[in-house]
Motif scaffolding. Sequence first.
Motif, short mmCIF file in Angstrom:
data_model
loop_
_atom_site.label_atom_id
_atom_site.label_comp_id
_atom_site.label_asym_id
_atom_site.label_seq_id
_atom_site.Cartn_x
_atom_site.Cartn_y
_atom_site.Cartn_z
N ALA A 1 1.66 6.24 -0.50
CA ALA A 1 3.25 6.88 0.17
C ALA A 1 2.76 8.04 -0.86
N ALA A 2 2.22 8.03 -1.65
CA ALA A 2 2.55 9.97 -2.21
C ALA A 2 1.08 10.23 -1.57
N THR A 3 0.01 9.58 -1.47
CA THR A 3 -1.25 10.01 -1.20
C THR A 3 -1.09 10.00 0.88
N THR A 4 -0.12 9.67 1.25
CA THR A 4 -0.34 9.54 2.66
C THR A 4 0.39 11.18 2.78
N ALA A 5 2.00 11.27 1.88
CA ALA A 5 2.68 12.59 1.60
C ALA A 5 1.81 13.66 1.32
N ASP A 6 1.19 13.57 0.53
CA ASP A 6 -0.42 15.01 0.46
C ASP A 6 -1.17 15.16 2.05
N ASP B 1 8.28 -14.60 -13.65
CA ASP B 1 7.18 -13.80 -14.53
C ASP B 1 6.94 -12.91 -13.31
N LYS B 2 5.48 -14.32 -13.08
CA LYS B 2 4.44 -13.74 -12.40
C LYS B 2 4.48 -12.80 -11.04
N ALA B 3 6.13 -13.28 -10.79
CA ALA B 3 6.13 -12.65 -9.48
C ALA B 3 6.72 -11.59 -9.78
N GLY B 4 7.34 -11.13 -10.54
CA GLY B 4 7.69 -10.20 -11.18
C GLY B 4 6.56 -8.71 -11.29
N ALA B 5 5.81 -9.49 -12.25
CA ALA B 5 5.08 -8.74 -12.34
C ALA B 5 4.14 -8.04 -10.20
N ALA B 6 4.09 -9.38 -10.21
CA ALA B 6 3.19 -9.29 -9.04
C ALA B 6 3.89 -8.12 -7.73
N ALA B 7 5.22 -7.96 -7.49
CA ALA B 7 6.54 -7.48 -7.26
C ALA B 7 5.90 -5.98 -7.61
N THR C 1 2.76 -4.70 -6.83
CA THR C 1 3.13 -4.19 -5.01
C THR C 1 3.63 -3.16 -4.70
N GLY C 2 4.86 -2.28 -5.51
CA GLY C 2 5.59 -1.76 -5.49
C GLY C 2 4.89 -0.18 -6.44
N ASP C 3 4.37 -0.55 -7.28
CA ASP C 3 3.54 0.75 -7.30
C ASP C 3 2.83 1.26 -6.96
N ALA C 4 1.74 -0.25 -5.81
CA ALA C 4 0.67 0.47 -5.15
C ALA C 4 1.38 0.97 -3.77
#
Length: 118
Positions: A108-113, A91-97, A100-103
């Motif tokens: 990626a959105a900031t870079t695209a902008d 569960d902790k590893a899933g939350a960390a992943a 990380t995916g959200d970050a």
Amino acid sequence: MRFPEPVRMADDDHASPVWARSKRRGGGGGGFVGLIVTVLALFGVLTAVLGVKEQSLAEGGVMMDGWITAGVDQGRKLIGQAPEAAEVAVDKAGAAAEKTGDALEAGAATTADKLQKQ
């Protein structure tokens, strides 16, 4: 009376007389067998000492059985807790992943902008 001929050594370089050979021979299981014998000897000595202390080998054996039972019960408790600990870790590893995916998505959105503004 006949005397036998003396035995001669072979002419190859690897032959040596018995008294000049190494006392140790290579064996793969010697260490393991020694370990088992040592553990059994320790149990025997412990049984004898407890037998003297309790003035009965049966009472000493009962005391050792209590220790062994307590150890087995503790091991079973630890094994029972292992699946729960594994679930928590997953569960902790899933939350960390997920974080990380959200970050990465935000980056990626900031870079695209930034690229679109250029």
